[in-house]
Design an enzyme around this catalytic site. Structure first.
Site, PDB file in Angstrom:
ATOM      1  N   CYS A   1      -1.781  12.818 -15.785  1.00  0.00           N
ATOM      2  CA  CYS A   1      -2.687  13.888 -16.180  1.00  0.00           C
ATOM      3  C   CYS A   1      -3.999  13.722 -15.398  1.00  0.00           C
ATOM      4  CB  CYS A   1      -2.935  13.806 -17.679  1.00  0.00           C
ATOM      5  SG  CYS A   1      -4.157  15.017 -18.224  1.00  0.00           S
TER       6      CYS A   1
ATOM      7  N   ASP B   1       6.152   4.801  -1.369  1.00  0.00           N
ATOM      8  CA  ASP B   1       7.495   5.348  -1.155  1.00  0.00           C
ATOM      9  C   ASP B   1       8.593   4.725  -2.004  1.00  0.00           C
ATOM     10  OD1 ASP B   1       8.054   2.879   0.141  1.00  0.00           O
ATOM     11  OD2 ASP B   1       7.652   3.699   2.130  1.00  0.00           O
TER      12      ASP B   1
ATOM     13  N   GLN C   1       0.847  -1.198   0.000  1.00  0.00           N
ATOM     14  CA  GLN C   1       0.000   0.000   0.000  1.00  0.00           C
ATOM     15  C   GLN C   1       0.882   1.248   0.000  1.00  0.00           C
ATOM     16  OE1 GLN C   1      -3.379  -0.570   3.125  1.00  0.00           O
ATOM     17  NE2 GLN C   1      -1.770  -1.989   3.648  1.00  0.00           N
TER      18      GLN C   1
ATOM     19  N   ASN D   1       3.504  -6.786  13.430  1.00  0.00           N
ATOM     20  CA  ASN D   1       3.125  -5.422  13.806  1.00  0.00           C
ATOM     21  C   ASN D   1       3.394  -5.269  15.305  1.00  0.00           C
ATOM     22  OD1 ASN D   1       1.578  -2.961  14.318  1.00  0.00           O
ATOM     23  ND2 ASN D   1       0.504  -3.384  12.399  1.00  0.00           N
TER      24      ASN D   1
ATOM     25  N   HIS E   1      -1.688   1.452  -4.096  1.00  0.00           N
ATOM     26  CA  HIS E   1      -2.052   2.863  -3.916  1.00  0.00           C
ATOM     27  C   HIS E   1      -1.206   3.803  -4.768  1.00  0.00           C
ATOM     28  CE1 HIS E   1      -4.001   1.954   0.287  1.00  0.00           C
ATOM     29  NE2 HIS E   1      -4.726   1.528  -0.728  1.00  0.00           N
TER      30      HIS E   1
ATOM     31  N   THR F   1       0.699  -2.841   8.624  1.00  0.00           N
ATOM     32  CA  THR F   1      -0.490  -2.123   8.168  1.00  0.00           C
ATOM     33  C   THR F   1      -1.552  -2.147   9.262  1.00  0.00           C
ATOM     34  OG1 THR F   1      -2.277  -2.006   6.542  1.00  0.00           O
ATOM     35  CG2 THR F   1      -1.222  -4.154   6.809  1.00  0.00           C
TER      36      THR F   1
HETATM   37  P1  OAD Z   1      -0.987   3.211   8.919  1.00  0.00           P
HETATM   38  O1  OAD Z   1      -0.190   4.455   9.213  1.00  0.00           O
HETATM   39  O2  OAD Z   1      -2.461   3.250   9.029  1.00  0.00           O
HETATM   40  O3  OAD Z   1      -0.515   2.037   9.887  1.00  0.00           O
HETATM   41  C1  OAD Z   1       0.819   1.731  10.081  1.00  0.00           C
HETATM   42  C2  OAD Z   1       0.887   0.430  10.868  1.00  0.00           C
HETATM   43  O4  OAD Z   1       2.260   0.086  10.993  1.00  0.00           O
HETATM   44  C3  OAD Z   1       0.310   0.511  12.289  1.00  0.00           C
HETATM   45  O5  OAD Z   1      -0.522  -0.622  12.521  1.00  0.00           O
HETATM   46  C4  OAD Z   1       1.557   0.444  13.177  1.00  0.00           C
HETATM   47  O6  OAD Z   1       1.311  -0.239  14.411  1.00  0.00           O
HETATM   48  C5  OAD Z   1       2.485  -0.383  12.312  1.00  0.00           C
HETATM   49  N1  OAD Z   1       3.922  -0.194  12.578  1.00  0.00           N
HETATM   50  C6  OAD Z   1       4.552   0.886  13.069  1.00  0.00           C
HETATM   51  N2  OAD Z   1       5.863   0.664  13.161  1.00  0.00           N
HETATM   52  C7  OAD Z   1       6.095  -0.593  12.696  1.00  0.00           C
HETATM   53  C8  OAD Z   1       7.238  -1.410  12.527  1.00  0.00           C
HETATM   54  N3  OAD Z   1       8.464  -0.967  12.848  1.00  0.00           N
HETATM   55  N4  OAD Z   1       7.072  -2.643  12.013  1.00  0.00           N
HETATM   56  C9  OAD Z   1       5.842  -3.104  11.671  1.00  0.00           C
HETATM   57  N5  OAD Z   1       4.730  -2.388  11.817  1.00  0.00           N
HETATM   58  C10 OAD Z   1       4.835  -1.148  12.319  1.00  0.00           C
HETATM   59  O7  OAD Z   1      -0.507   2.749   7.501  1.00  0.00           O
HETATM   60  P2  OAD Z   1      -1.210   1.793   6.448  1.00  0.00           P
HETATM   61  O8  OAD Z   1      -1.869   0.635   7.113  1.00  0.00           O
HETATM   62  O9  OAD Z   1      -0.196   1.524   5.392  1.00  0.00           O
HETATM   63  O10 OAD Z   1      -3.801   5.083   1.750  1.00  0.00           O
HETATM   64  O11 OAD Z   1      -2.307   2.730   5.868  1.00  0.00           O
HETATM   65  C11 OAD Z   1      -3.033   2.239   4.793  1.00  0.00           C
HETATM   66  C12 OAD Z   1      -3.416   3.340   3.902  1.00  0.00           C
HETATM   67  O12 OAD Z   1      -4.054   4.334   4.686  1.00  0.00           O
HETATM   68  C13 OAD Z   1      -2.274   4.108   3.283  1.00  0.00           C
HETATM   69  O13 OAD Z   1      -1.747   3.455   2.160  1.00  0.00           O
HETATM   70  C14 OAD Z   1      -2.981   5.355   2.893  1.00  0.00           C
HETATM   71  C15 OAD Z   1      -3.896   5.579   4.079  1.00  0.00           C
HETATM   72  O14 OAD Z   1      -5.167   5.866   3.746  1.00  0.00           O
HETATM   73  C16 OAD Z   1      -3.948   6.014   0.812  1.00  0.00           C
HETATM   74  O15 OAD Z   1      -3.302   7.047   0.815  1.00  0.00           O
HETATM   75  C17 OAD Z   1      -4.943   5.640  -0.211  1.00  0.00           C
END
Ligand code: OAD
Length: 247
Positions: A127, A104, A101, A212, A119, A187
């Protein structure tokens, strides 16, 4: 952390492994997670109000400035031990699929190939009218325009309320259904439809592993919740499963 022997055995025997990553896998590279990303100048903005088509049409300069700041943060970061362990895991497993997702590009910079980007990516813009993709990132602080039609360009990322790229989602669904072992790593498992992939894998008989440091809505459903940072657990898991693995 002790990696369960049963999981090690599953992984050694697995023909198909699929991995879903989120912002947490890049946390140890110094890239703030999506929900923790708002610092400094951007602290007063809610990311859910910047990452939307409405925000872009209301104030494209603000949205571009925000993405330029996020891209700057990620370009200064380097892949960490978690990203690298997944590159090595891909070499060990007959069929390996990496779904992210993240926008980066750190998996690709670590050496992962054929990454399914659910994503989009900060490596491209497109565009806003014709959807034509532009490789690379527009230079300068102003508002970039499409070289073909002159309309505004936008980052090639998925915003709230928008559909995911159909091909990427289909490939991710197929990998989840076919997986013998499915990992959900870093995630928060909150954002649909990516959050459905581990459940889809479970329904189709996969062994599901979560990595996680925090509990998520998925934790109680998975077979192996491994609590801790991905940059520590993934290298450990790799070496326990394949003792001769690099790095
Ligand atoms: P989040 O920022 O929602 O969640 C990050 C997760 O990583 C959390 O559950 C943390 O506990 C965990 N975490 C933190 N440090 C960690 C580590 N060192 N090792 C493993 N896990 C760790 O990010 P996403 O789940 O990626 O979408 O968010 C999903 C989507 O939400 C993003 O892609 C974005 C946002 O809406 C869009 O922009 C469409």
């Amino acid at each position: 952390m002790i990696i369960p022997t049963e999981l090690i055995n599953h992984l050694r025997q697995a023909g198909r492994v699929a991995v879903l990553t989120g912002a947490g896998i890049s946390a140890e590279s110094g890239v703030p997670t999506f929900r923790d990303a708002q610092t400094g100048l951007w602290a007063r903005y809610d990311p859910q109000e910047l990452a939307t088509p409405q925000a872009f049409y209301r104030n494209p300069q603000l949205v571009w400035d925000w993405y330029r700041w996020r891209r700057e943060l990620t370009s200064q970061a380097a892949p960490n031990a978690g990203h690298l362990a997944l590159v090595e895991m891909a070499r060990r497993v007959p069929h390996f699929t990496l779904i992210t997702q993240n926008v980066d590009g750190l998996h690709q910079r670590a050496g992962s190939q054929e990454v399914i980007e659910l994503h989009g990516s900060l490596a491209r813009s497109r565009c806003a009218v014709e959807d034509v993709l532009i490789e690379g990132w527009p230079a300068g602080p102003g508002l970039p325009t499409c070289p073909r039609c002159g309309s505004l360009l936008r980052p090639d990322v998925v915003w709230f309320g928008e559909a995911l790229p159909a091909g990427a989602l289909k490939a991710a669904n197929n990998a989840a259904r076919a997986a013998d072992v499915f990992f959900t790593i870093g995630t928060s498992a909150l954002v649909y439809p990516a959050s459905e992939l581990p459940l889809e894998a479970l329904e189709h008989g996969a062994t599901v592993v979560e990595i996680n440091p925090e509990r998520t809505p998925l934790t109680r459903y998975v077979n192996f919740p491994l609590t801790g940072p991905a940059g520590e657990i993934l290298p450990l898991l790799l070496h326990e499963t394949w003792p001769d693995a690099q790095p």
